[in-house]
Design a protein around this motif. Structure first.
Motif, PDB file in Angstrom:
ATOM      1  N   SER A  77       0.543  -0.863  -0.305  1.00  0.00           N
ATOM      2  CA  SER A  77      -0.787  -0.016  -0.418  1.00  0.00           C
ATOM      3  C   SER A  77       0.968   1.175   0.230  1.00  0.00           C
ATOM      4  CB  SER A  77      -0.914   0.012   1.280  1.00  0.00           C
ATOM      5  OG  SER A  77      -1.922   1.113   0.972  1.00  0.00           O
ATOM      6  N   GLU A  80       2.073   2.027  -3.361  1.00  0.00           N
ATOM      7  CA  GLU A  80       0.726   2.494  -4.406  1.00  0.00           C
ATOM      8  C   GLU A  80       0.662   3.997  -3.663  1.00  0.00           C
ATOM      9  OE1 GLU A  80      -2.443   0.386  -4.531  1.00  0.00           O
ATOM     10  OE2 GLU A  80      -1.660  -1.648  -4.802  1.00  0.00           O
ATOM     11  N   THR A  83       1.490   7.207  -6.815  1.00  0.00           N
ATOM     12  CA  THR A  83      -0.189   7.073  -7.717  1.00  0.00           C
ATOM     13  C   THR A  83      -1.520   7.567  -7.497  1.00  0.00           C
ATOM     14  OG1 THR A  83       1.897   6.105  -8.779  1.00  0.00           O
ATOM     15  CG2 THR A  83      -1.197   5.246  -9.140  1.00  0.00           C
ATOM     16  N   LEU A 362      -4.467   0.772  -1.291  1.00  0.00           N
ATOM     17  CA  LEU A 362      -4.034  -0.957  -1.553  1.00  0.00           C
ATOM     18  C   LEU A 362      -6.120  -1.102  -0.876  1.00  0.00           C
ATOM     19  CD1 LEU A 362      -3.254  -3.768  -2.260  1.00  0.00           C
ATOM     20  CD2 LEU A 362      -2.796  -4.107   0.258  1.00  0.00           C
ATOM     21  N   ARG A 365      -8.948   0.405  -3.275  1.00  0.00           N
ATOM     22  CA  ARG A 365      -8.593  -0.047  -4.610  1.00  0.00           C
ATOM     23  C   ARG A 365      -8.924  -1.898  -5.387  1.00  0.00           C
ATOM     24  NH1 ARG A 365      -5.677  -3.337  -6.973  1.00  0.00           N
ATOM     25  NH2 ARG A 365      -3.485  -3.535  -5.328  1.00  0.00           N
ATOM     26  N   HIS A 386      -1.328   0.687 -11.004  1.00  0.00           N
ATOM     27  CA  HIS A 386      -0.914  -0.046 -10.255  1.00  0.00           C
ATOM     28  C   HIS A 386       0.213  -1.229 -10.198  1.00  0.00           C
ATOM     29  CE1 HIS A 386      -3.143  -3.782 -10.167  1.00  0.00           C
ATOM     30  NE2 HIS A 386      -4.363  -2.662 -10.673  1.00  0.00           N
TER      31      HIS A 386
END
Length: 419
Positions: A77, A80, A83, A362, A365, A386
């Protein structure tokens, strides 16, 4: 700005999200970006655990004993986050306070240093990057640290974000937020089983949606799960302080400071605007407000590591209940019972305890993916920008599978409403 959905008619959507904490809001935002209509239901979005959170994106220094399987969730996570932040800031046209500030983990005395050294070996064995420092080397990096420190550790990959700015930004980009309380799930029975088709609000209105996400945290009133779907949560409260140096003084800290003071954990998180967030205690009791002992303990321990914090103004004290699970792993996925089987149209996203901010990219998503699978016909997200693979996502969903509570064997079963 959000539409006053209290006045929207008819109350229908592709997905109803109960709970306006950071994960509920982020899930709704991802779904709207995928072209779905999402309604968030919360009487006061962003006012629960997200309001108090310091916002450390610290998969390494957050890692603790017996929680090794959570490290992969936290690590992925955190990867990520850039982004996630870039997309949200572009949509909301605002800065959410993401900072790549490194972390120093400090020990107040020799026993604390030994505790951190033991933890360092555990973190390194799991793949974390942690470097031992002398107290002198730590003070070269952060002069505000106490000269009496017994030692320190450096975690260059642990960063931070401002949760309040994220929840505010998410609210500006969501088209429908209903500031009411969802009091009941609407269930229908058929030959194919049980399905949730929406929620009932405290004013008597209903929202019809083929998928409902429960992301309620520890809000006092929350849409109840069916009686035969036990997902126990325990409220873990923690005092968090916000402080600020008097105007005109240079910043006190540049790094996030975490530490152990006579066995007690503490952190100090400096914001770009001069605020320093201090936290957090951990208690399981029925007192909803801050405790005098908790506040005084944080102030004492903070000054033990950073003496200059005593010059700051104490601007805010909060104590929010964080939702904890029996094994400290979150609940994210579909639910079901031995008697009735899976309940379609319902996804739970809860139990994130102290990791909610870190796990937001995370978890939101994956929650959005689960919603898309539940729709009939299933919808495929337009974007897959991702780093995680399908196999990795599957593994993460098994770690967070809510059905592990009543049906341990279900941890090996696929998530989502479709095979």
């Amino acid at each position: 700005m959000p539409v006053p959905a209290d006045q929207a008619h008819p109350l229908t959507a592709d997905v109803a999200i109960v709970g306006g904490g950071i994960i509920g809001l982020a899930t709704a935002w991802r779904l709207t970006r995928a072209g779905l209509s999402a309604i968030v239901i919360d009487p006061s979005p962003g006012s629960g655990a997200s309001l108090s959170a310091a916002g450390m994106i610290a998969p390494v220094s957050e890692m603790s004993y017996q929680h090794g399987r959570l490290f992969a969730l936290m690590r992925d996570s955190a990867a990520e986050y850039p982004t996630f932040v870039a997309a949200l800031e572009a949509d909301a046209q605002t800065d959410v306070g993401y900072r790549e500030t490194e972390t120093l983990v400090c020990a107040a005395d020799p026993a604390d240093r030994q505790m951190l050294a033991d933890l360092q070996h555990y973190q390194q064995a799991a793949g974390g990057e942690v470097e031992a420092l002398t107290s002198r080397a730590a003070r070269r990096l952060e002069p505000a640290l106490s000269p009496s420190l017994s030692g320190a550790f450096h975690s260059a990959g642990d960063h931070q974000v401002n949760p309040r700015r994220i929840t505010a930004a998410l609210q500006t980009v969501l088209p429908a937020i209903i500031r009411r309380t969802a009091v009941e799930l609407i269930e229908t029975e058929s030959s194919s089983g049980t399905a949730v088709t929406g929620v009932r609000l405290d004013d008597g209105r209903t929202i019809t949606a083929p998928v409902t996400v429960l992301a309620t945290g520890m809000t006092p009133t929350r849409a109840p799960l069916p009686d035969d779907v036990p997902l126990p949560l325990r409220p873990i409260r923690g005092e968090v302080l916000r402080t600020r140096l008097p105007s005109g003084l240079p910043p006190l800290l540049e790094h996030t400071i975490r530490g152990i003071v006579t066995g007690r954990p503490i952190y100090l998180v400096p914001r770009a605007d001069g605020e320093i967030v201090i936290g957090a205690t951990s208690r399981e009791d029925n007192r909803e407000g801050p405790s005098v002992e908790g506040v005084s303990q944080l102030l004492r321990d903070a000054q033990r590591l950073v003496p200059g914090i005593g010059e700051c103004e104490l601007t805010e004290v909060t104590a929010r209940a964080r939702p904890g699970t029996h094994d400290d792993a979150p609940y994210l996925g579909t639910v079901g019972t031995a008697g009735r089987g899976p309940i379609s149209g319902l996804i739970v996203a809860n139990g994130f305890y102290r990791h909610g901010i870190l796990l937001t990219p995370l978890a939101s998503r994956l929650a959005a993916q689960l919603v898309l699978r539940e729709l009939d016909p299933p919808t495929v997200p337009e974007s897959t920008d991702h780093p995680a693979t399908a196999d990795t996502d599957h593994h993460h969903l098994q770690t967070m599978n809510p059905r592990r509570i009543a049906h341990p064997a279900a941890e090996n079963q696929p998530q989502g409403g479709r095979p």
